[in-house]
Design a protein around this motif. Sequence first.
Motif, PDB file in Angstrom:
ATOM      1  N   GLN A 183      20.203 -13.234  -0.131  1.00  0.00           N
ATOM      2  CA  GLN A 183      18.823 -12.976   0.254  1.00  0.00           C
ATOM      3  C   GLN A 183      18.236 -11.835  -0.543  1.00  0.00           C
ATOM      4  O   GLN A 183      18.961 -10.958  -1.018  1.00  0.00           O
ATOM      5  CB  GLN A 183      18.762 -12.612   1.749  1.00  0.00           C
ATOM      6  CG  GLN A 183      18.610 -13.805   2.653  1.00  0.00           C
ATOM      7  CD  GLN A 183      18.280 -13.396   4.076  1.00  0.00           C
ATOM      8  OE1 GLN A 183      18.641 -12.320   4.534  1.00  0.00           O
ATOM      9  NE2 GLN A 183      17.587 -14.266   4.766  1.00  0.00           N
ATOM     10  N   VAL A 184      16.928 -11.888  -0.706  1.00  0.00           N
ATOM     11  CA  VAL A 184      16.200 -10.820  -1.396  1.00  0.00           C
ATOM     12  C   VAL A 184      15.117 -10.318  -0.453  1.00  0.00           C
ATOM     13  O   VAL A 184      14.427 -11.112   0.195  1.00  0.00           O
ATOM     14  CB  VAL A 184      15.566 -11.338  -2.699  1.00  0.00           C
ATOM     15  CG1 VAL A 184      14.758 -10.240  -3.382  1.00  0.00           C
ATOM     16  CG2 VAL A 184      16.641 -11.876  -3.644  1.00  0.00           C
ATOM     17  N   GLN A 185      14.986  -9.008  -0.364  1.00  0.00           N
ATOM     18  CA  GLN A 185      13.991  -8.409   0.517  1.00  0.00           C
ATOM     19  C   GLN A 185      13.099  -7.466  -0.282  1.00  0.00           C
ATOM     20  O   GLN A 185      13.523  -6.883  -1.267  1.00  0.00           O
ATOM     21  CB  GLN A 185      14.646  -7.624   1.655  1.00  0.00           C
ATOM     22  CG  GLN A 185      15.585  -8.422   2.539  1.00  0.00           C
ATOM     23  CD  GLN A 185      16.988  -8.500   1.970  1.00  0.00           C
ATOM     24  OE1 GLN A 185      17.454  -7.580   1.306  1.00  0.00           O
ATOM     25  NE2 GLN A 185      17.668  -9.610   2.239  1.00  0.00           N
ATOM     26  N   LEU A 186      11.870  -7.330   0.201  1.00  0.00           N
ATOM     27  CA  LEU A 186      10.919  -6.394  -0.386  1.00  0.00           C
ATOM     28  C   LEU A 186      10.466  -5.400   0.672  1.00  0.00           C
ATOM     29  O   LEU A 186      10.183  -5.790   1.807  1.00  0.00           O
ATOM     30  CB  LEU A 186       9.690  -7.138  -0.925  1.00  0.00           C
ATOM     31  CG  LEU A 186       9.925  -8.206  -1.988  1.00  0.00           C
ATOM     32  CD1 LEU A 186       8.607  -8.864  -2.371  1.00  0.00           C
ATOM     33  CD2 LEU A 186      10.607  -7.628  -3.205  1.00  0.00           C
ATOM     34  N   VAL A 187      10.380  -4.150   0.277  1.00  0.00           N
ATOM     35  CA  VAL A 187       9.869  -3.113   1.169  1.00  0.00           C
ATOM     36  C   VAL A 187       8.726  -2.403   0.453  1.00  0.00           C
ATOM     37  O   VAL A 187       8.904  -1.851  -0.633  1.00  0.00           O
ATOM     38  CB  VAL A 187      10.964  -2.101   1.558  1.00  0.00           C
ATOM     39  CG1 VAL A 187      10.369  -0.992   2.420  1.00  0.00           C
ATOM     40  CG2 VAL A 187      12.092  -2.804   2.296  1.00  0.00           C
ATOM     41  N   GLU A 188       7.546  -2.440   1.096  1.00  0.00           N
ATOM     42  CA  GLU A 188       6.348  -1.837   0.516  1.00  0.00           C
ATOM     43  C   GLU A 188       6.052  -0.501   1.196  1.00  0.00           C
ATOM     44  O   GLU A 188       6.393  -0.296   2.359  1.00  0.00           O
ATOM     45  CB  GLU A 188       5.147  -2.763   0.714  1.00  0.00           C
ATOM     46  CG  GLU A 188       5.324  -4.143   0.141  1.00  0.00           C
ATOM     47  CD  GLU A 188       4.568  -5.194   0.928  1.00  0.00           C
ATOM     48  OE1 GLU A 188       4.292  -6.267   0.384  1.00  0.00           O
ATOM     49  OE2 GLU A 188       4.256  -4.925   2.112  1.00  0.00           O
ATOM     50  N   SER A 189       5.359   0.344   0.471  1.00  0.00           N
ATOM     51  CA  SER A 189       4.893   1.602   1.053  1.00  0.00           C
ATOM     52  C   SER A 189       3.670   2.083   0.291  1.00  0.00           C
ATOM     53  O   SER A 189       3.401   1.616  -0.826  1.00  0.00           O
ATOM     54  CB  SER A 189       5.995   2.662   0.999  1.00  0.00           C
ATOM     55  OG  SER A 189       6.380   2.907  -0.336  1.00  0.00           O
ATOM     56  N   GLY A 190       2.924   2.989   0.923  1.00  0.00           N
ATOM     57  CA  GLY A 190       1.832   3.650   0.220  1.00  0.00           C
ATOM     58  C   GLY A 190       0.429   3.317   0.675  1.00  0.00           C
ATOM     59  O   GLY A 190      -0.529   3.893   0.177  1.00  0.00           O
ATOM     60  N   GLY A 191       0.277   2.390   1.599  1.00  0.00           N
ATOM     61  CA  GLY A 191      -1.068   2.064   2.058  1.00  0.00           C
ATOM     62  C   GLY A 191      -1.636   3.166   2.939  1.00  0.00           C
ATOM     63  O   GLY A 191      -0.967   4.150   3.250  1.00  0.00           O
ATOM     64  N   GLY A 192      -2.905   2.998   3.319  1.00  0.00           N
ATOM     65  CA  GLY A 192      -3.531   3.977   4.193  1.00  0.00           C
ATOM     66  C   GLY A 192      -5.036   3.957   4.090  1.00  0.00           C
ATOM     67  O   GLY A 192      -5.624   3.031   3.527  1.00  0.00           O
ATOM     68  N   LEU A 193      -5.636   4.998   4.643  1.00  0.00           N
ATOM     69  CA  LEU A 193      -7.089   5.150   4.652  1.00  0.00           C
ATOM     70  C   LEU A 193      -7.501   6.116   3.551  1.00  0.00           C
ATOM     71  O   LEU A 193      -6.922   7.204   3.431  1.00  0.00           O
ATOM     72  CB  LEU A 193      -7.550   5.678   6.012  1.00  0.00           C
ATOM     73  CG  LEU A 193      -9.026   6.053   6.156  1.00  0.00           C
ATOM     74  CD1 LEU A 193      -9.904   4.813   5.999  1.00  0.00           C
ATOM     75  CD2 LEU A 193      -9.261   6.725   7.495  1.00  0.00           C
ATOM     76  N   VAL A 194      -8.491   5.719   2.777  1.00  0.00           N
ATOM     77  CA  VAL A 194      -8.969   6.567   1.683  1.00  0.00           C
ATOM     78  C   VAL A 194     -10.477   6.418   1.580  1.00  0.00           C
ATOM     79  O   VAL A 194     -11.027   5.354   1.907  1.00  0.00           O
ATOM     80  CB  VAL A 194      -8.266   6.192   0.356  1.00  0.00           C
ATOM     81  CG1 VAL A 194      -8.605   4.776  -0.066  1.00  0.00           C
ATOM     82  CG2 VAL A 194      -8.584   7.185  -0.748  1.00  0.00           C
ATOM     83  N   GLN A 195     -11.131   7.467   1.135  1.00  0.00           N
ATOM     84  CA  GLN A 195     -12.582   7.424   0.959  1.00  0.00           C
ATOM     85  C   GLN A 195     -12.945   6.691  -0.332  1.00  0.00           C
ATOM     86  O   GLN A 195     -12.140   6.656  -1.272  1.00  0.00           O
ATOM     87  CB  GLN A 195     -13.151   8.840   0.921  1.00  0.00           C
ATOM     88  CG  GLN A 195     -13.057   9.568   2.240  1.00  0.00           C
ATOM     89  CD  GLN A 195     -13.774  10.908   2.217  1.00  0.00           C
ATOM     90  OE1 GLN A 195     -14.043  11.456   1.150  1.00  0.00           O
ATOM     91  NE2 GLN A 195     -14.098  11.413   3.388  1.00  0.00           N
ATOM     92  N   PRO A 196     -14.124   6.126  -0.382  1.00  0.00           N
ATOM     93  CA  PRO A 196     -14.571   5.501  -1.638  1.00  0.00           C
ATOM     94  C   PRO A 196     -14.469   6.475  -2.799  1.00  0.00           C
ATOM     95  O   PRO A 196     -14.824   7.657  -2.661  1.00  0.00           O
ATOM     96  CB  PRO A 196     -16.024   5.135  -1.338  1.00  0.00           C
ATOM     97  CG  PRO A 196     -16.059   4.926   0.140  1.00  0.00           C
ATOM     98  CD  PRO A 196     -15.110   5.945   0.706  1.00  0.00           C
ATOM     99  N   GLY A 197     -13.978   5.959  -3.918  1.00  0.00           N
ATOM    100  CA  GLY A 197     -13.761   6.806  -5.084  1.00  0.00           C
ATOM    101  C   GLY A 197     -12.385   7.434  -5.134  1.00  0.00           C
ATOM    102  O   GLY A 197     -12.013   8.027  -6.157  1.00  0.00           O
ATOM    103  N   GLY A 198     -11.638   7.320  -4.057  1.00  0.00           N
ATOM    104  CA  GLY A 198     -10.314   7.923  -3.992  1.00  0.00           C
ATOM    105  C   GLY A 198      -9.241   7.068  -4.635  1.00  0.00           C
ATOM    106  O   GLY A 198      -9.516   6.008  -5.214  1.00  0.00           O
ATOM    107  N   SER A 199      -8.002   7.535  -4.516  1.00  0.00           N
ATOM    108  CA  SER A 199      -6.863   6.868  -5.137  1.00  0.00           C
ATOM    109  C   SER A 199      -5.730   6.687  -4.137  1.00  0.00           C
ATOM    110  O   SER A 199      -5.584   7.464  -3.194  1.00  0.00           O
ATOM    111  CB  SER A 199      -6.342   7.697  -6.317  1.00  0.00           C
ATOM    112  OG  SER A 199      -7.327   7.841  -7.319  1.00  0.00           O
TER     113      SER A 199
END
Length: 120
Positions: free
Chosen positions: A1-17
């Motif tokens: 089996q192969v698994q993926l784990v994501e991270s890094g999402g969230g709330l950001v203001q327009p123009g942000g990164s």
Amino acid sequence: QVQLVESGGGLVQPGGSLRLSCVASGSIFRMNTMGWYRQAPGKQRELVALITTGGSTNSADSVKGRFTISGDNAKNTVYLQMNSLKPEDTAVYYCNAFGRRVDGGLFEVWGQGTLVTVSS
């Protein structure tokens, strides 16, 4: 089996990164491509950006010049650097990976998704 784990999402203001990360693990013999897709409410899932293990990339016109996809083959990891974010970038972002398993079979797997919200 192969698994993926994501991270890094969230709330950001327009123009942000924001920077998304996705790590693949499991019975991977060879990774062919890793990429990011997104799905906004009421819309179909769409390709954001894709990278091959050879370093070739492809990205949607809507994110060109703002988003950059990169990868670390040794770590089976893909990143999505998102700059100049707009409210229309709000979506659940899914990591995708395609390759060959140790047992010789092909795999295509999806991450669980990470929510990116661009709002003031």
